[in-house]
Design an enzyme around this catalytic site. Structure first.
Site, PDB file in Angstrom:
ATOM      1  N   SER A 186       0.947  -0.912  -0.011  1.00  0.00           N
ATOM      2  CA  SER A 186      -0.062   0.066  -0.193  1.00  0.00           C
ATOM      3  C   SER A 186       0.903   1.332   0.225  1.00  0.00           C
ATOM      4  O   SER A 186       0.121   2.270  -0.152  1.00  0.00           O
ATOM      5  CB  SER A 186      -0.945  -0.019   0.961  1.00  0.00           C
ATOM      6  OG  SER A 186       0.102   0.012   1.981  1.00  0.00           O
ATOM      7  N   HIS A 214      -5.438  -4.379  -0.365  1.00  0.00           N
ATOM      8  CA  HIS A 214      -5.816  -3.321  -1.540  1.00  0.00           C
ATOM      9  C   HIS A 214      -6.100  -4.136  -2.895  1.00  0.00           C
ATOM     10  O   HIS A 214      -5.325  -3.456  -4.032  1.00  0.00           O
ATOM     11  CB  HIS A 214      -3.813  -2.677  -1.089  1.00  0.00           C
ATOM     12  CG  HIS A 214      -4.074  -1.748  -0.371  1.00  0.00           C
ATOM     13  ND1 HIS A 214      -4.601  -0.495  -0.161  1.00  0.00           N
ATOM     14  CD2 HIS A 214      -3.716  -2.115   0.888  1.00  0.00           C
ATOM     15  CE1 HIS A 214      -4.794   0.217   0.679  1.00  0.00           C
ATOM     16  NE2 HIS A 214      -3.533  -0.581   1.596  1.00  0.00           N
ATOM     17  N   LYS A 245     -12.269  -1.958   2.875  1.00  0.00           N
ATOM     18  CA  LYS A 245     -12.092  -1.186   2.359  1.00  0.00           C
ATOM     19  C   LYS A 245     -12.873  -0.888   0.649  1.00  0.00           C
ATOM     20  O   LYS A 245     -13.266  -0.048   0.417  1.00  0.00           O
ATOM     21  CB  LYS A 245     -10.274  -1.843   1.226  1.00  0.00           C
ATOM     22  CG  LYS A 245      -9.847  -1.379   2.820  1.00  0.00           C
ATOM     23  CD  LYS A 245      -8.066  -1.542   2.684  1.00  0.00           C
ATOM     24  CE  LYS A 245      -6.796  -1.187   3.773  1.00  0.00           C
ATOM     25  NZ  LYS A 245      -6.257  -2.248   4.379  1.00  0.00           N
TER      26      LYS A 245
HETATM   27  C1  PLP Z   1      -5.765  -2.129   5.916  1.00  0.00           C
HETATM   28  C2  PLP Z   1      -4.757  -3.366   5.695  1.00  0.00           C
HETATM   29  C3  PLP Z   1      -5.380  -4.684   6.388  1.00  0.00           C
HETATM   30  C4  PLP Z   1      -6.655  -4.037   7.993  1.00  0.00           C
HETATM   31  O1  PLP Z   1      -7.518  -4.653   7.479  1.00  0.00           O
HETATM   32  P1  PLP Z   1      -8.789  -4.299   8.134  1.00  0.00           P
HETATM   33  O2  PLP Z   1      -9.729  -5.125   7.645  1.00  0.00           O
HETATM   34  O3  PLP Z   1      -8.774  -2.819   8.353  1.00  0.00           O
HETATM   35  O4  PLP Z   1      -8.468  -4.838   9.666  1.00  0.00           O
HETATM   36  C5  PLP Z   1      -4.771  -5.565   6.651  1.00  0.00           C
HETATM   37  N1  PLP Z   1      -3.454  -5.844   5.694  1.00  0.00           N
HETATM   38  C6  PLP Z   1      -3.280  -5.266   4.633  1.00  0.00           C
HETATM   39  C7  PLP Z   1      -2.539  -5.612   4.082  1.00  0.00           C
HETATM   40  C8  PLP Z   1      -4.079  -3.979   4.429  1.00  0.00           C
HETATM   41  O5  PLP Z   1      -4.115  -2.946   3.628  1.00  0.00           O
END
Ligand code: PLP
Length: 401
Positions: A186, A214, A245
């Site tokens: 990310s 992502h 997301k």
């Molecule tokens: C955002 C993210 C997470 C965490 O996700 P949540 O559902 O908000 O706990 C885990 N791994 C990656 C690669 C992320 O970008």
């Protein structure tokens, strides 16, 4: 309350964060999430820093689906899944996610952080090896720490180093080996080379795991993820990801893979056994999101059009970006104070984005990170580009035309 030095010590550390410019203030929004948001002071800003890739977070149809599930299933369960916290909507979502990802079964969590935190310990022990990309997400790092398996780290996206680590784990006589990587990183928008990772896994008899936070919903031709993008659907052993997301944006996570793996997690994964069920309205809305993106690639296509447009135009203006195709676009400013000033000036110009500098990214690699969304209109992107141009000239980052 009988240890004042504890509190003064904390305050000192907080003050140090502030003087070093590493303190993270919260940006308070007074509106729903979207391409435009309203700040607490009433100003409207174009939002370029949400993980709202498909624009579904503040979307009225997502909301309606959540409302329908709220009506039918109520607000919450007051239970973990295995006692009395599983509803038909949770089973339906697990089935739909498995179909979407091309796997046998899926288990839901309250967050991807929990999915990653609870995936290693039940499956691997001191006889096994976890071979993890150096830039993997914090939740993977924590999950690996909770497990007794030997840890091997390979340099980010470096396939030669991955092979070296696979050889090391093989020489050490490890029973099972698993290669673990974010599907997309990310900070840089780098896409993992899953085709080559799968080849190496086959060569060394290793398993593979990807975190698709992502990627799920928009990477690959039909948005199934990085495994679709790289042509390896059906060849990844374990897929974790978030519902927080692109896939709706509320919260929730999942782990997906072979039936034996998911069944084992249902029996042994601690964040699943000892934490409450995902709220039914989130499960219902997530189902509607999967149905919507399964019917049409319109949102995914718009996101990629916006990304290609922004990447092309920001370079034309004279900024340096990390090359790639992902909607995460790191605009490189290199110097930390410049990145900070730039983000602050963009905020004044009505654009919300985030600056990153050491230690979040390597020294001398300070940047602002832009994240495109299907919800951005061309007009909004042109406004953002104009603000980039203005702030860039004012701060001497790009030359006056
Ligand atoms: C955002 C993210 C997470 C965490 O996700 P949540 O559902 O908000 O706990 C885990 N791994 C990656 C690669 C992320 O970008």
């Amino acid at each position: 309350m009988s240890d004042p030095a504890f509190y003064s010590g904390l305050q000192q550390k907080l003050d140090t964060l502030k003087t070093e410019g590493l303190f993270k203030p919260e940006r308070v929004l007074a509106s729903r999430q979207g391409a435009e948001v309203v700040a607490a002071d009433g100003r409207t800003l174009i939002n370029m820093c949400a993980n709202n890739y498909l624009g579904l977070s503040g979307d009225p149809d997502t909301q309606k689906a959540a409302e329908a599930a709220l009506q039918k299933y109520g607000y919450g369960l007051s239970s973990v899944r295995f006692i009395c916290g599983t509803q038909t909507v949770h089973k339906e979502l697990e089935k739909k996610l498995s179909e979407f990802l091309g796997t046998e079964d899926t288990i839901l969590y309250a967050a991807a952080f929990d999915a990653n935190g609870g995936v290693f310990e039940p499956l691997f022990d001191e006889n096994d090896a976890i071979i993890s990309d150096a830039l993997n997400h914090a939740s993977i790092i924590d999950g690996v720490r909770l497990c007794k398996a030997a840890r091997y780290r390979y340099a980010n996206n470096d396939m030669a180093d991955l092979e070296t680590q696979l050889q090391a784990a093989t020489s050490a006589g490890k029973r099972h080996k698993i290669i673990v990587t974010d599907g997309v990183f990310s900070m840089d928008g780098t896409i993992a080379q899953l085709d080559r990772i799968v080849e190496l896994a086959q060569k060394y008899g290793a398993l593979t795991m990807i975190d698709e936070s992502h990627a799920s919903g928009f990477m690959g031709r039909t948005g199934r993820g990085t495994h679709e993008h790289c042509g390896v659907i059906g060849k990844i052993d374990i897929i974790t990801g978030t519902l927080g997301k692109a896939l709706g944006g509320a919260m929730g996570g999942f782990t997906s893979g072979r039936r034996e793996v998911i069944e084992t997690l249902r029996q042994k994964s601690r964040p699943y056994l000892f934490s409450n069920t995902l709220a039914p309205m989130i499960a219902g809305a997530s189902l509607a999101v999967l149905e919507r993106i399964g019917k049409s690639t319109e949102l995914r296509d718009r996101l990629h059009e916006n990304t290609a447009y922004f990447r092309r135009e920001i370079e034309r203006i004279g900024f340096t970006i990390k090359p790639g195709t992902h909607p995460v676009v790191p605009v490189m400013l290199f110097d930390a104070p410049v990145a900070q000033k730039f983000a602050a000036r963009m905020f004044e110009l009505g654009v919300l984005l985030s600056g990153f500098f050491y230690p979040v990214v390597p020294m001398g690699q300070a940047r602002v990170r832009v994240q495109l969304s299907a919800a951005h209109t061309r007009e909004q992107l042109d406004k953002v580009l104009a603000a980039f141009e203005q702030a860039g000239r004012e701060l001497g980052i790009i030359k006056a035309a």
